[in-house]
Design an enzyme around this catalytic site. Sequence first.
Site, mmCIF file in Angstrom:
data_model
loop_
_atom_site.group_PDB
_atom_site.id
_atom_site.type_symbol
_atom_site.label_atom_id
_atom_site.label_comp_id
_atom_site.label_asym_id
_atom_site.label_seq_id
_atom_site.Cartn_x
_atom_site.Cartn_y
_atom_site.Cartn_z
ATOM 1 N N GLU A 1 9.279 19.077 -5.735
ATOM 2 C CA GLU A 1 8.140 18.950 -7.228
ATOM 3 C C GLU A 1 6.714 20.094 -7.415
ATOM 4 O O GLU A 1 6.146 19.441 -7.882
ATOM 5 C CB GLU A 1 7.898 17.381 -7.242
ATOM 6 C CG GLU A 1 8.259 17.043 -7.253
ATOM 7 C CD GLU A 1 8.600 15.243 -8.255
ATOM 8 O OE1 GLU A 1 7.365 14.909 -8.104
ATOM 9 O OE2 GLU A 1 9.300 14.465 -8.006
ATOM 10 N N LYS B 1 10.273 5.667 -16.103
ATOM 11 C CA LYS B 1 10.969 6.960 -16.272
ATOM 12 C C LYS B 1 11.894 6.686 -17.498
ATOM 13 O O LYS B 1 12.747 5.425 -16.918
ATOM 14 C CB LYS B 1 11.597 6.939 -14.501
ATOM 15 C CG LYS B 1 10.834 7.723 -14.132
ATOM 16 C CD LYS B 1 11.401 7.299 -12.408
ATOM 17 C CE LYS B 1 10.579 8.163 -11.141
ATOM 18 N NZ LYS B 1 11.371 7.212 -9.730
HETATM 19 P P1 PGA Z 1 12.802 10.830 -8.209
HETATM 20 O O1 PGA Z 1 11.120 11.027 -7.660
HETATM 21 O O2 PGA Z 1 13.081 11.191 -9.164
HETATM 22 O O3 PGA Z 1 13.699 11.377 -6.464
HETATM 23 O O4 PGA Z 1 13.367 9.299 -8.306
HETATM 24 C C1 PGA Z 1 10.427 10.516 -8.150
HETATM 25 C C2 PGA Z 1 9.346 9.094 -7.555
HETATM 26 O O5 PGA Z 1 9.896 8.573 -6.323
HETATM 27 O O6 PGA Z 1 8.448 8.000 -8.157
HETATM 28 ZN ZN ZN Z 2 8.032 6.709 -7.006
#
Ligand code: PGA
Ligand code: ZN
Length: 429
Positions: free
Chosen positions: A206, A338
């Site tokens: 990230e 998400k």
């Molecule tokens: P991921 O990580 O997109 O790999 O799930 C983001 C998070 O855990 O907040």
């Molecule tokens: Zn997370």
Amino acid sequence: TIVGIKARQILDSRGRPTVEADIELAGGATGRASVPSGASTSRAEAHELRDADANRYFGRGVSRAVGHVRGEIASALLGQDAADQSGLDRRMRELDGTPQLERLGANAVLSVSLAACRATAAARQQPLYRRIAELTGTRTPMLPLPMVNIFSGGLHAGRGMDLQDFLAIPLAATDYESGLHAIVKVRDAAEGVVHRHGAPVLLADEGGLSPGCASAEIALELMVEAIERAGLKPGLDIGIAIDVAATALVGPDGRYHLAREGHDYSSAQMIETVERWVRRFPIVSVEDGLHDEDWSHWPELTARLRHIQVVGDDLFSTNPARIRRGIDIGAANSALIKVNQNGTLSGTLEAIATSRQAGYATVISARSGETADSFIADLAVGALGGQIKIGSVRNMERLEKYNQLLRIAEDPEVGYAGTRFLACDARPA
Ligand code: PGA
Ligand code: ZN
């Protein structure tokens, strides 16, 4: 009216295939959207359909999902009203026929769901965040408080540290741009701090640093040092957030294996450990301190940390039913949101509304695998998400979203949420 639906396989920020869809409306307006992908996932998430053809992209191809958009989904949606977002999303869920979109793939369904929203905004010559504000009945769209990755571990950095994210939140800034500026200073200072400690300054998934500290406490000390070196005050100007991502730590025995630290904790010991970190450092938010099925211990974690934000990510998986279950038992006080954990825009908006009605804060979040699509920036503003988590201020798939928020900030009618929605008593008034 939808007159055209196209889809294709593109590559995300990890060079892995994902789905992109284009929607065309009768008046000529178009909308394009693409789908992100996580590394630290929960089994409760909507299903990401992969080809499992070992000869193509290590089994990660998405040609079947693309085929479903071009075939069944296009057949069902051509001629439909794109502005009927919940109708479109319902049709796709019915067409799929499984609870987690296993048949068509959440990646197929989501690409179309988001593209339809964008096409409708284009047809009405509206900015996307205005369209989302309409869908959610938001009268005062606001720019979100950013929660920004500085150090990475876990599955985003080859398990170089046990915890997945060490993040910075601007507490004192009174507008979005100043908040972002403060974070950029911390991120730059962190690079110097890591370099001085002799650790590599290479980027994790990230765009954060991955110093590979031997313990969470050492990483937290480096966070404090970076904030101070940036000329800012820890706990006043900048608060620290952590994402333990504990689902990635739990073994078949139900215990938490912090391999790098050499600890093997029960749920009770995990709670004590998190509490110790929170006492020692200016931490204002803890995400996934326990794993996604440890329901019986989450209320205890939240009770112990009651003065700060306790965020459920894998625990809730942006699933309204799981959020309701958590609310009933007092599992947390905040939900990570998400879009691809849910699978449709309407379902994501329902997850946000469910959280907000119970007084839970929401944090709109990207995934560790991202595309240049900045949809979630508009989502955070239009749905009054309050907070946003995109990764670090590096890599264009992250910056495209931070920059979209800078563009939206030009609208004088859009304010800045600041710490208003942060579920933490310690925030400055
Ligand atoms: P991921 O990580 O997109 O790999 O799930 C983001 C998070 O855990 O907040
Ligand atoms: Zn997370």
